[in-house]
Motif scaffolding. Structure first.
Motif, PDB file in Angstrom:
ATOM      1  N   UNK A 121       0.881  -1.105   0.022  1.00 45.03           N
ATOM      2  CA  UNK A 121      -0.127  -0.265  -0.049  1.00 45.03           C
ATOM      3  C   UNK A 121       0.629   1.501   0.086  1.00 45.03           C
ATOM      4  N   UNK A 122       1.858   1.211   1.148  1.00 45.35           N
ATOM      5  CA  UNK A 122       3.262   2.595   0.913  1.00 45.35           C
ATOM      6  C   UNK A 122       3.563   2.725  -0.216  1.00 45.35           C
ATOM      7  N   UNK A 123       3.865   1.390  -1.391  1.00 43.28           N
ATOM      8  CA  UNK A 123       4.357   1.539  -2.667  1.00 43.28           C
ATOM      9  C   UNK A 123       3.700   2.001  -3.308  1.00 43.28           C
ATOM     10  N   UNK A 124       2.300   1.419  -3.549  1.00 40.75           N
ATOM     11  CA  UNK A 124       1.473   2.040  -4.404  1.00 40.75           C
ATOM     12  C   UNK A 124       1.208   3.612  -4.588  1.00 40.75           C
ATOM     13  N   UNK A 125       1.077   4.322  -2.768  1.00 42.50           N
ATOM     14  CA  UNK A 125       0.545   5.652  -2.622  1.00 42.50           C
ATOM     15  C   UNK A 125       1.885   5.966  -3.531  1.00 42.50           C
ATOM     16  N   UNK A 126       2.624   5.836  -3.871  1.00 38.95           N
ATOM     17  CA  UNK A 126       3.680   6.740  -3.965  1.00 38.95           C
ATOM     18  C   UNK A 126       4.533   6.409  -5.147  1.00 38.95           C
ATOM     19  N   UNK A 127       3.712   5.868  -6.355  1.00 36.11           N
ATOM     20  CA  UNK A 127       3.436   5.685  -7.512  1.00 36.11           C
ATOM     21  C   UNK A 127       2.487   6.206  -7.948  1.00 36.11           C
ATOM     22  N   UNK A 128       3.530   6.748  -8.972  1.00 35.91           N
ATOM     23  CA  UNK A 128       2.040   8.269 -10.187  1.00 35.91           C
ATOM     24  C   UNK A 128       1.042   7.023 -10.275  1.00 35.91           C
ATOM     25  N   UNK A 129       0.027   7.611 -10.826  1.00 32.35           N
ATOM     26  CA  UNK A 129      -1.366   7.407 -10.699  1.00 32.35           C
ATOM     27  C   UNK A 129      -0.803   6.932 -12.155  1.00 32.35           C
ATOM     28  N   UNK A 130      -0.613   8.048 -13.465  1.00 32.77           N
ATOM     29  CA  UNK A 130       0.056   8.551 -14.635  1.00 32.77           C
ATOM     30  C   UNK A 130       1.043   8.905 -14.922  1.00 32.77           C
ATOM     31  N   UNK A 131       1.775   8.580 -16.043  1.00 37.32           N
ATOM     32  CA  UNK A 131       2.885   8.312 -16.656  1.00 37.32           C
ATOM     33  C   UNK A 131       3.034   9.179 -17.818  1.00 37.32           C
ATOM     34  N   UNK A 132       3.491   9.947 -18.421  1.00 34.48           N
ATOM     35  CA  UNK A 132       4.270  10.456 -19.813  1.00 34.48           C
ATOM     36  C   UNK A 132       3.943   8.747 -20.334  1.00 34.48           C
ATOM     37  N   UNK A 133       3.306   8.266 -21.937  1.00 37.60           N
ATOM     38  CA  UNK A 133       2.973   7.346 -22.656  1.00 37.60           C
ATOM     39  C   UNK A 133       4.092   6.682 -22.608  1.00 37.60           C
ATOM     40  N   UNK A 134       5.384   7.251 -22.550  1.00 42.47           N
ATOM     41  CA  UNK A 134       6.849   7.387 -23.109  1.00 42.47           C
ATOM     42  C   UNK A 134       7.440   6.571 -21.936  1.00 42.47           C
ATOM     43  N   UNK A 135       7.215   6.821 -21.162  1.00 41.54           N
ATOM     44  CA  UNK A 135       7.283   5.848 -19.563  1.00 41.54           C
ATOM     45  C   UNK A 135       6.958   4.499 -19.605  1.00 41.54           C
ATOM     46  N   UNK A 136       5.836   4.634 -19.717  1.00 40.37           N
ATOM     47  CA  UNK A 136       4.966   3.785 -19.613  1.00 40.37           C
ATOM     48  C   UNK A 136       6.239   3.151 -20.207  1.00 40.37           C
ATOM     49  N   UNK A 137       5.150   2.610 -21.556  1.00 42.63           N
ATOM     50  CA  UNK A 137       6.314   1.767 -22.914  1.00 42.63           C
ATOM     51  C   UNK A 137       7.328   1.302 -22.270  1.00 42.63           C
TER      52      UNK A 137
END
Length: 99
Positions: A75-91
């Motif tokens: 849960x701690x990691x999830x709250x600190x992980x952005x919900x959205x990222x730039x498309x290139x970073x997601x790839x």
């Protein structure tokens, strides 16, 4: 400005949490009754039983510890992980972690 998309890493962390919580609960329940029954002194006694008790106690402790800390850590990691990222970073995340 780059297009923002859902963060695949966050989604995997959330899926992992949904998977492990019931498994940890199941493990706690599976060990709880035998652990309590064993400690009544009516199941098995003697030197070998004492050694087994030590092993059972260690395993029970590990399961209890994991069931208390692992979901909270996720849960701690999830709250600190952005919900959205730039498309290139997601790839890049998808390729890096083979998602």
């Amino acid at each position: 400005m780059p297009e923002m998309v859902p963060n695949p890493l966050r989604e995997v962390l959330q899926d992992t949490l949904k998977t492990i919580e019931p498994l940890l609960h199941e493990m706690r329940n599976a060990l709880d009754t035998p652990f309590k029954n064993f400690h009544t002194g009516k199941v098995w006694t003697g030197p070998v039983a004492k050694a087994f008790d030590g092993e059972l106690d260690r395993h029970n402790g590990r399961v209890m510890h994991a069931s208390e800390t692992m979901p909270n850590d996720l849960r701690w990691l999830i709250t600190r992980t952005p919900a959205e990222v730039p498309e290139q970073q997601a790839l890049e995340i998808t390729r890096r972690y083979n998602l």
